[in-house]
Design an enzyme around this catalytic site. Structure first.
Site, PDB file in Angstrom:
ATOM      1  CB  SER A  33      18.815  59.290 -16.493  1.00  9.18           C
ATOM      2  OG  SER A  33      19.057  60.447 -17.244  1.00  9.18           O
ATOM      3  CE1 TYR A  54      15.727  61.920 -12.349  1.00  8.00           C
ATOM      4  CE2 TYR A  54      17.264  62.950 -13.881  1.00  8.00           C
ATOM      5  CZ  TYR A  54      16.270  62.022 -13.617  1.00  8.00           C
ATOM      6  OH  TYR A  54      15.842  61.182 -14.617  1.00  8.00           O
TER       7      TYR A  54
HETATM    8  N1  LIG Z   1      11.644  61.990 -19.510  1.00  5.99           N
HETATM    9  C1  LIG Z   1      12.969  62.055 -19.552  1.00  5.99           C
HETATM   10  O1  LIG Z   1      13.552  62.928 -20.236  1.00  5.99           O
HETATM   11  C2  LIG Z   1      13.788  61.037 -18.792  1.00  5.99           C
HETATM   12  C3  LIG Z   1      15.155  60.943 -19.110  1.00  5.99           C
HETATM   13  C4  LIG Z   1      15.925  60.011 -18.440  1.00  5.99           C
HETATM   14  C5  LIG Z   1      15.362  59.194 -17.479  1.00  5.99           C
HETATM   15  N2  LIG Z   1      14.041  59.309 -17.173  1.00  5.99           N
HETATM   16  C6  LIG Z   1      13.508  58.423 -16.123  1.00  5.99           C
HETATM   17  O2  LIG Z   1      12.441  57.658 -16.650  1.00  5.99           O
HETATM   18  C7  LIG Z   1      11.598  57.230 -15.582  1.00  5.99           C
HETATM   19  C8  LIG Z   1      10.153  57.448 -15.986  1.00  5.99           C
HETATM   20  O3  LIG Z   1       9.919  58.841 -16.114  1.00  5.99           O
HETATM   21  P1  LIG Z   1       9.076  59.455 -17.316  1.00  5.99           P
HETATM   22  O4  LIG Z   1       9.989  60.232 -18.165  1.00  5.99           O
HETATM   23  O5  LIG Z   1       8.223  58.430 -17.931  1.00  5.99           O
HETATM   24  O6  LIG Z   1       8.229  60.554 -16.511  1.00  5.99           O
HETATM   25  P2  LIG Z   1       6.700  60.595 -16.032  1.00  5.99           P
HETATM   26  O7  LIG Z   1       5.782  60.548 -17.192  1.00  5.99           O
HETATM   27  O8  LIG Z   1       6.634  61.759 -15.112  1.00  5.99           O
HETATM   28  O9  LIG Z   1       6.528  59.251 -15.200  1.00  5.99           O
HETATM   29  C9  LIG Z   1       7.014  59.088 -13.888  1.00  5.99           C
HETATM   30  C10 LIG Z   1       6.272  57.924 -13.253  1.00  5.99           C
HETATM   31  O10 LIG Z   1       6.788  57.748 -11.912  1.00  5.99           O
HETATM   32  C11 LIG Z   1       5.700  57.695 -11.023  1.00  5.99           C
HETATM   33  N3  LIG Z   1       6.052  58.239  -9.705  1.00  5.99           N
HETATM   34  C12 LIG Z   1       6.630  59.435  -9.427  1.00  5.99           C
HETATM   35  N4  LIG Z   1       6.703  59.605  -8.096  1.00  5.99           N
HETATM   36  C13 LIG Z   1       6.154  58.498  -7.530  1.00  5.99           C
HETATM   37  C14 LIG Z   1       5.899  58.093  -6.191  1.00  5.99           C
HETATM   38  N5  LIG Z   1       6.200  58.878  -5.127  1.00  5.99           N
HETATM   39  N6  LIG Z   1       5.313  56.903  -5.948  1.00  5.99           N
HETATM   40  C15 LIG Z   1       4.954  56.095  -6.997  1.00  5.99           C
HETATM   41  N7  LIG Z   1       5.165  56.426  -8.296  1.00  5.99           N
HETATM   42  C16 LIG Z   1       5.744  57.614  -8.553  1.00  5.99           C
HETATM   43  C17 LIG Z   1       4.595  58.547 -11.671  1.00  5.99           C
HETATM   44  O11 LIG Z   1       3.306  58.113 -11.243  1.00  5.99           O
HETATM   45  P3  LIG Z   1       2.323  58.928 -10.268  1.00  5.99           P
HETATM   46  O12 LIG Z   1       2.579  60.395 -10.474  1.00  5.99           O
HETATM   47  O13 LIG Z   1       0.956  58.473 -10.705  1.00  5.99           O
HETATM   48  O14 LIG Z   1       2.680  58.440  -8.904  1.00  5.99           O
HETATM   49  C18 LIG Z   1       4.788  58.186 -13.150  1.00  5.99           C
HETATM   50  O15 LIG Z   1       4.064  57.014 -13.458  1.00  5.99           O
HETATM   51  C19 LIG Z   1      12.039  58.019 -14.359  1.00  5.99           C
HETATM   52  O16 LIG Z   1      12.796  57.180 -13.513  1.00  5.99           O
HETATM   53  C20 LIG Z   1      12.904  59.122 -14.925  1.00  5.99           C
HETATM   54  O17 LIG Z   1      13.881  59.547 -14.022  1.00  5.99           O
HETATM   55  C21 LIG Z   1      13.238  60.212 -17.814  1.00  5.99           C
END
Ligand SMILES: NC(=O)c1ccc[n+]([C@@H]2O[C@H](COP(=O)([O-])OP(=O)(O)OC[C@H]3O[C@@H](n4cnc5c(N)ncnc54)[C@H](OP(=O)(O)O)[C@@H]3O)[C@@H](O)[C@H]2O)c1
Length: 260
Positions: free
Chosen positions: A138, A151
Site C-alpha cells: 500500500s 496496518y
Molecule cells: N482498498 C484500499 O484502499 C487498499 C489500499 C491499499 C492497499 N490495499 C490492499 O489491497 C489488498 C486487497 O484488499 P482490497 O482492497 O481488495 O480489500 P477487500 O475487498 O476487503 O479484499 C480483501 C481480500 O483479502 C481476503 N482476506 C482477508 N482476511 C483473510 C484471511 N484471514 N484469510 C484469507 N483471506 C483473507 C478477503 O477474503 P475473505 O474475506 O473471503 O477471506 C478478500 O478476498 C489488501 O492487502 C489491502 O491491504 C487496499
C-alpha cells in the site's frame, strides 16, 4: 495446469480483479480466501467465460499453519505455481492502546506472516519455473499511519521484504513486484470499520489490478498506483517524517469522511 497463478484474497476487490485479468489470458488459477460462496461463484464465471481451470482453496490465512497446508496441497495435486500473488490483507481503525490484541495478531498473520511463508515455500519452485511474485502492500508502506498503526507497519514490512527479494533474485529469472495502491474502492474500508473513500480521490479495483498485473509481468519492483499517490509519496519523501505522520490522520479524515 500451466502458467498457473495462485492469488490470495481473490474473493473480492483487487484480488478478484487480478484473477479476472489472469484468466482472460487463458491461464489457470488457484484462488484462496475464506468466503467459499464467492470463490465458487468466481470459479464458475471464469471457467465459463475464459475456458480455464480454477481451483478453489477455502482457507483462513490468519491460522499459522495454513500457508504450509496450501503449499502441500499444490504438491499433492502436482500444480506448479508460476505466479504467486500475495494480495489478502485487511486493516482497522482506532487508538492502538484500545485495539483488540487478537485482531492485531490476525492482521500480522495475514498481512505479514502468511505472505512471508507462502513466498518462502513457493520461491524455490518459482526459481525453477522462472515465475513471478506480486505482493500487495500500500502507499501506507512508505509512511506511518496514526489510528491505523499496525496496518501501516505491516505494509512497510511488505515493501521492504519485496524490495530486498527483488535485489536478491537478480541472479535468477524470478522477479518480485510490490503493488502499492492508495485509496481503492473495495470492501476493505467497510471491513476495517471506516467510511468509503471519496470517489474523486480513489481508484477502481479494476484499474489498480491492471497496473499491478502489468508491473508484475514487466518485472517492475515497485508499482505505486495513480498519479495523486505518486505525487503524494514524492512530496512525503522530502517532508519531515513526523509532519507526514501527523498529516495522515487529517488527510484520511478528509478523504474518507470519517466522523469520530
Ligand atoms: N482498498 C484500499 O484502499 C487498499 C489500499 C491499499 C492497499 N490495499 C490492499 O489491497 C489488498 C486487497 O484488499 P482490497 O482492497 O481488495 O480489500 P477487500 O475487498 O476487503 O479484499 C480483501 C481480500 O483479502 C481476503 N482476506 C482477508 N482476511 C483473510 C484471511 N484471514 N484469510 C484469507 N483471506 C483473507 C478477503 O477474503 P475473505 O474475506 O473471503 O477471506 C478478500 O478476498 C489488501 O492487502 C489491502 O491491504 C487496499
Amino acid at each position: 495446469m500451466t502458467n498457473t497463478a495462485l492469488i490470495t484474497g481473490a474473493s473480492s476487490g483487487i484480488g478478484l480483479e487480478l484473477a479476472k485479468i489472469h484468466a482472460s489470458k487463458g491461464d489457470n488459477l488457484v484462488i484462496v480466501a475464506r468466503r467459499k460462496d464467492l470463490l465458487i461463484g468466481l470459479k464458475t464465471e471464469l471457467e465459463t467465460n475464459c475456458d480455464v481451470d480454477v481451483l478453489v482453496v477455502v482457507a483462513d490465512l490468519s491460522k499459522p499453519k495454513v500457508p504450509e497446508k496450501i503449499y502441500k496441497l499444490m504438491e499433492k495435486k502436482k500444480i506448479k505455481i508460476k505466479y504467486l500473488i500475495n494480495n489478502a490483507g485487511f486493516g482497522d481503525y482506532g487508538e492502538f492502546h484500545k485495539g483488540d490484541l487478537k485482531l492485531y495478531q490476525d492482521m500480522i498473520e495475514v498481512n505479514v506472516s502468511a505472505l512471508t511463508k507462502l513466498t518462502r515455500l513457493f520461491l524455490p519452485d518459482l526459481i525453477k519455473t522462472e515465475g513471478k511474485i506480486l505482493n500487495v502492500a500500500s502507499v501506507a508502506g512508505f509512511i506511518s499511519g496514526p489510528f491505523h498503526a499496525v496496518y501501516y507497519a505491516t505494509k512497510a514490512y511488505v515493501v521492504s521484504l519485496t524490495e530486498s527479494l527483488s535485489v536478491e533474485l537478480k541472479k535468477t529469472k524470478v522477479t518480485a513486484t510490490v503493488l502499492c495502491p492508495g485509496l481503492t474502492r473495495t470492501e476493505f474500508h467497510g471491513a476495517a470499520g471506516i467510511s468509503e473513500p471519496l470517489y474523486s480521490v480513489s481508484m477502481s479495483a479494476e484499474d489498480v489490478a491492471k497496473q499491478g498485473y502489468s508491473a508484475m509481468m514487466n518485472g517492475k519492483t515497485i508499482q505505486v498506483t495513480g498519479f495523486i499517490n505518486k505525487v503524494f509519496l514524492l512530496f512525503a519523501k522530502f517532508l519531515p517524517t513526523m509532519w507526514v505522520a501527523n498529516s495522515v490522520q487529517t488527510g484520511m479524515r478528509l478523504l474518507t469522511r470519517k466522523d469520530d
